[in-house]
Design a protein around this motif. Structure first.
Motif, PDB file in Angstrom:
ATOM      1  N   ASP A  31      14.385   0.858  -4.062  1.00  0.00           N
ATOM      2  CA  ASP A  31      12.951   0.661  -5.192  1.00  0.00           C
ATOM      3  C   ASP A  31      12.839  -0.610  -5.403  1.00  0.00           C
ATOM      4  O   ASP A  31      11.556  -0.872  -5.506  1.00  0.00           O
ATOM      5  N   LEU A  32      13.712  -1.668  -5.431  1.00  0.00           N
ATOM      6  CA  LEU A  32      13.724  -2.897  -5.936  1.00  0.00           C
ATOM      7  C   LEU A  32      12.344  -3.438  -4.471  1.00  0.00           C
ATOM      8  O   LEU A  32      11.518  -4.070  -4.990  1.00  0.00           O
ATOM      9  N   ALA A  33      12.797  -3.345  -3.384  1.00  0.00           N
ATOM     10  CA  ALA A  33      12.055  -4.097  -2.459  1.00  0.00           C
ATOM     11  C   ALA A  33      10.626  -3.220  -2.345  1.00  0.00           C
ATOM     12  O   ALA A  33       9.710  -3.960  -2.151  1.00  0.00           O
TER      13      ALA A  33
ATOM     14  N   ALA B 196       7.020  -5.309  -3.383  1.00  0.00           N
ATOM     15  CA  ALA B 196       6.460  -5.473  -1.946  1.00  0.00           C
ATOM     16  C   ALA B 196       7.101  -6.707  -1.230  1.00  0.00           C
ATOM     17  O   ALA B 196       6.271  -7.467  -0.656  1.00  0.00           O
ATOM     18  N   ALA B 197       8.396  -6.834  -1.279  1.00  0.00           N
ATOM     19  CA  ALA B 197       8.891  -7.827  -0.510  1.00  0.00           C
ATOM     20  C   ALA B 197       9.911  -7.298   0.800  1.00  0.00           C
ATOM     21  O   ALA B 197      10.444  -6.160   0.397  1.00  0.00           O
ATOM     22  N   PRO B 198      10.211  -8.068   1.533  1.00  0.00           N
ATOM     23  CA  PRO B 198      11.168  -7.594   2.725  1.00  0.00           C
ATOM     24  C   PRO B 198      12.389  -7.305   2.155  1.00  0.00           C
ATOM     25  O   PRO B 198      12.852  -7.928   1.319  1.00  0.00           O
ATOM     26  N   LEU B 199      13.097  -6.290   2.648  1.00  0.00           N
ATOM     27  CA  LEU B 199      14.435  -5.805   2.207  1.00  0.00           C
ATOM     28  C   LEU B 199      15.457  -6.713   2.287  1.00  0.00           C
ATOM     29  O   LEU B 199      16.187  -7.048   1.525  1.00  0.00           O
ATOM     30  N   GLY B 200      15.241  -7.673   3.393  1.00  0.00           N
ATOM     31  CA  GLY B 200      16.523  -8.649   3.447  1.00  0.00           C
ATOM     32  C   GLY B 200      16.046  -9.789   2.580  1.00  0.00           C
ATOM     33  O   GLY B 200      17.358 -10.299   2.215  1.00  0.00           O
ATOM     34  N   VAL B 201      14.812  -9.868   2.211  1.00  0.00           N
ATOM     35  CA  VAL B 201      14.803 -11.023   0.993  1.00  0.00           C
ATOM     36  C   VAL B 201      15.277 -10.627  -0.344  1.00  0.00           C
ATOM     37  O   VAL B 201      16.108 -11.213  -0.895  1.00  0.00           O
TER      38      VAL B 201
ATOM     39  N   ASP C 120      11.291   7.837   0.935  1.00  0.00           N
ATOM     40  CA  ASP C 120      10.100   7.550   0.416  1.00  0.00           C
ATOM     41  C   ASP C 120       9.726   6.304   0.083  1.00  0.00           C
ATOM     42  O   ASP C 120       8.671   5.408   0.333  1.00  0.00           O
ATOM     43  N   ARG C 121      10.603   5.300  -0.527  1.00  0.00           N
ATOM     44  CA  ARG C 121      10.670   4.083  -0.725  1.00  0.00           C
ATOM     45  C   ARG C 121      10.632   3.090   0.647  1.00  0.00           C
ATOM     46  O   ARG C 121       9.952   2.166   0.713  1.00  0.00           O
ATOM     47  N   VAL C 122      11.680   3.437   1.308  1.00  0.00           N
ATOM     48  CA  VAL C 122      11.695   2.739   2.602  1.00  0.00           C
ATOM     49  C   VAL C 122      10.372   3.105   3.467  1.00  0.00           C
ATOM     50  O   VAL C 122       9.843   2.108   3.995  1.00  0.00           O
ATOM     51  N   ARG C 123       9.679   4.165   3.496  1.00  0.00           N
ATOM     52  CA  ARG C 123       8.533   4.294   4.042  1.00  0.00           C
ATOM     53  C   ARG C 123       7.505   3.361   3.409  1.00  0.00           C
ATOM     54  O   ARG C 123       6.386   3.073   4.238  1.00  0.00           O
ATOM     55  N   ALA C 124       7.304   3.403   2.103  1.00  0.00           N
ATOM     56  CA  ALA C 124       6.340   2.444   1.540  1.00  0.00           C
ATOM     57  C   ALA C 124       6.382   1.075   1.904  1.00  0.00           C
ATOM     58  O   ALA C 124       5.429   0.238   1.626  1.00  0.00           O
ATOM     59  N   LEU C 125       7.701   0.666   2.406  1.00  0.00           N
ATOM     60  CA  LEU C 125       7.754  -0.840   2.759  1.00  0.00           C
ATOM     61  C   LEU C 125       6.948  -1.106   4.092  1.00  0.00           C
ATOM     62  O   LEU C 125       6.595  -2.219   4.455  1.00  0.00           O
TER      63      LEU C 125
END
Length: 112
Positions: free
Chosen positions: A63-65, A69-74, A107-112
């Motif tokens: 959700d935070l990523a 709108a930031a890369p998950l790793g960051v 859904d959140r991962v798809r939004a990334l």
């Protein structure tokens, strides 16, 4: 519309000081994080401040990523720092994830 029209661009590695691994290991996509209201008065900037604001209600790492709108790793590195500094805490994790939570994470991962 050019990139210049969107404002300054900050490279992800600048947000993490060039680090790619979080200091707090074991953070999964569904890890629920929360912040105490007192963390809002901490001297945090940029994404760290926004994460603390968002985590006034529990949010997953995914959700935070998506919200930033930031890369998950960051986000994982920034969240690890905030956990280490005591600004965030990990909520009790259920042994079994609900279908609703799994679908929201998907859904959140798809939004990334």
């Amino acid at each position: 519309m050019s990139v210049a029209d969107d404002g300054p661009v900050v490279r992800p590695f600048m947000l993490t000081g060039g680090r790619t691994r979080p200091v707090h290991d074991g953070l999964r996509l569904e890890t629920q994080l929360s912040a105490a209201p007192a963390a809002l008065s901490a001297p945090l900037r940029f994404e760290s401040r926004r994460i603390v604001e968002l985590c006034q209600r529990p949010h997953s790492l995914a959700d935070l990523a998506a919200s930033l709108a930031a890369p998950l790793g960051v986000v994982r590195v920034i969240v690890g720092d905030l956990l280490t500094e005591g600004y965030l805490r990990i909520e009790e994790q259920p042994d079994v994830l609900s279908i609703d939570l799994i679908e929201r994470i998907r859904d959140r991962v798809r939004a990334l």
